[in-house]
Design an enzyme around this catalytic site. Structure first.
Site, short mmCIF file in Angstrom:
data_model
loop_
_atom_site.label_atom_id
_atom_site.label_comp_id
_atom_site.label_asym_id
_atom_site.label_seq_id
_atom_site.Cartn_x
_atom_site.Cartn_y
_atom_site.Cartn_z
N ARG A 1 0.85 -1.20 0.00
CA ARG A 1 0.00 0.00 0.00
C ARG A 1 0.89 1.25 0.00
O ARG A 1 1.51 1.58 1.01
CB ARG A 1 -0.93 0.03 1.21
N ASP B 1 -4.62 2.91 14.20
CA ASP B 1 -3.76 3.51 13.18
C ASP B 1 -4.30 4.89 12.86
O ASP B 1 -5.14 5.43 13.58
CB ASP B 1 -3.64 2.62 11.94
#
Length: 526
Positions: free
Chosen positions: A163, A445
């Site tokens: 990613r 996160d």
């Protein structure tokens, strides 16, 4: 290296030992070429985002595009997915440090999404050392020493997906012709230049996850970059495969179109739940009637989340694409059997729901959750690699369903305190270089931190932002609670820049202007 940089390229950061293997002149020439060709379009698309946001702030509401109706109704399929991406029952995600990479590859998951974005604090060292670590892992030379233990890769490892950063993020340490390069282009280009052919030679390929996309034109930009990159590197067209995270509420209205734009390079869609909740808050933040309850109440079965999840599944399978479920925040709790059991049960329940709905796989954030998640998908799929045959013609989702924002209550002091605590704790760890942080037995996160600060900001402004005991959520109340939650974090002995984090959280949750992304101003301090 300064004298060997390509014309127009500047690096404003230390070149640590080993960095020269990644920041080679040919690799930087490739980065610069992609930047010069595609960055103007990226900037145009970011301005279009800002203009769309202004219209939403003024009261506009999203709907399906009339001009792309033929694509939504068309009988087309994406290109067949390659063998390594056919079975993705459990995907594990995590940042690019060596220990995490090894543990994730060895976890027993089908796939590992190594993350340069939300679970990674994008310091210069993290970004470049991450590229080095991935390269060594691909070539099976990566090891890690800690105490008396040596970590190394097993013979059988998960399929790698990468990613890169989203379109909104720059790489401030690298300038091309005096302008910062796109963080996403930088991450993607370095991986492709150094590692794509090696992946192909080993029977896999360059596979990606694409974050934060808001519409099909942003997907088209990625597709054009894929085409240009494959041509430049002499790789057959269609070799790159990418799964798009549907983690913005606007992208939900263009899922068919996003798949269509990437149809030769698509590996499906993923229901990125945490960013999706944040996106809903951000896009409708000025609507005084919009208000969501405590974060813990926003499950995948509340109306707007369930509608989005069911539509994503239907769209993917109709076009022969994998549908991947989102993340559980739970993590194993080794020192408390009762809490540990609750965490495992929550993961099992969520993966069972996804598998029974028809999803082909889903994410976990910790190796200790892979087995439980795998068992739930195997119980439904048996020996089938996926559920593409589950078409779901019963799903008929309207724009109103996608915008049915419930529940609005309860909003509790405990929920408000949790948002403040998580926000400060995560930001403090992020500023210290750690982008993936266990907090209160949940893995947090950037997406969950975004929910925390955006909910507080919005509760202050909405007339519905009222605690269940009748008190209105106000900036003054938040100012009172911030020092108390900061003290709790410090008392826990955690590592981070928490005083600065508390100042940032307080400012960003109470100031008049809403910062689009928490990480944009923070990146300047990293």
């Amino acid at each position: 290296m300064t004298t060997t940089l390509p014309a127009g390229v500047q690096i404003n950061a230390p070149l640590l030992p080993g960095f020269e293997t990644i920041l080679t002149r040919p690799a930087l020439e490739f980065v610069a070429a992609l930047h010069r060709r595609f960055d103007p379009r990226r900037r145009e698309l970011l301005e279009a985002r800002a203009e769309r946001a202004r219209r939403l702030d003024a009261g506009e509401r999203p709907d399906f595009l009339p001009e792309t109706k033929a694509i939504r109704e068309g009988d087309w399929k994406i290109a067949p997915v390659p063998k390594p991406l056919e079975c993705r029952r459990v995907e594990i995600t995590g940042p690019v440090d060596a220990k995490m990479i090894i543990n994730a590859f060895n976890s027993g998951a089908d796939s590992y999404m190594t993350d340069f974005e939300d679970s990674n604090a994008p310091s210069w060292t993290n970004q470049i050392q991450g590229q080095i670590n991935i390269g060594q892992a691909i070539r099976r030379t990566l090891t890690f020493e800690q105490g008396n233990k040596t970590y190394k890769l097993n013979d059988r490892i998960a399929t790698l997906q990468v990613r890169p950063r989203g379109w909104h993020l720059d790489e401030k340490h690298v300038l091309v012709d005096g302008k910062r390069v796109s963080g996403g282009i930088f991450d993607f280009a370095l991986f492709m230049f150094h590692h794509a052919k090696e992946q192909i030679a080993r029977g896999a390929g360059p596979y990606f996850y694409l974050p934060k996309i808001e519409n099909h034109l942003e997907a088209r930009l990625w597709n054009d970059i894929f085409v240009a990159t494959q041509d430049a590197l002499g790789i057959p067209q269609g070799t790159i495969k990418a799964t798009v995270l549907i983690e913005t509420i606007l992208a939900t209205f263009e899922m068919d179109e996003i798949l269509y734009e990437l149809r030769d390079h698509s590996a499906g869609l993923n229901a990125g739940r945490w960013d999706y909740i944040f996106s809903a808050i951000k896009k409708f933040k000025l609507d005084s009637d919009f208000c969501l309850a405590d974060r813990a109440q926003i499950t995948m079965r509340v109306p707007f989340m369930d509608a989005y999840a069911q539509l994503l599944l239907k769209v993917c399978h109709r076009h022969g694409a994998p549908a991947i479920g989102g993340m559980n925040a739970q993590i194993p709790v080794k020192n408390n059997p009762e809490v540990h059991k609750r965490a495992i049960d929550a993961v099992r329940g969520d993966k069972r729901r996804a598998a029974q709905d028809g999803y082909d796989g889903a994410w976990v954030a910790h190796p200790g959750l892979v087995e439980a998640a795998m068992e739930e998908f195997t119980a439904v799929l048996g020996d089938r690699p996926n559920q593409f045959d589950k078409q779901r013609p019963d799903v008929n989702v309207t724009a109103a369903d996608l915008l049915d924002f419930k529940p609005e209550t309860p909003i509790t002091e405990a929920g408000l305190r949790m948002n403040i605590n998580v926000g400060i704790h995560y930001l403090g760890a992020w500023l210290a270089g750690n982008g993936c942080v266990p907090i209160h037995n949940l893995m947090e996160d950037a997406a969950t931190a975004e929910i925390s600060r955006s909910q507080v900001w919005q509760w202050i402004r909405s007339h519905k932002g009222v605690l269940d005991d009748g008190r209105k959520v106000t900036a003054e109340l938040v100012r009172t609670l911030v020092p108390e939650e900061l003290a709790k974090i410090k008392a826990g002995g955690h590592v981070g820049k928490f005083d600065r984090a508390a100042d940032i959280f307080l400012t960003m949750s109470t100031q008049e202007a809403f910062e689009e992304f928490l990480t944009l101003p923070l990146y300047e301090e990293l």
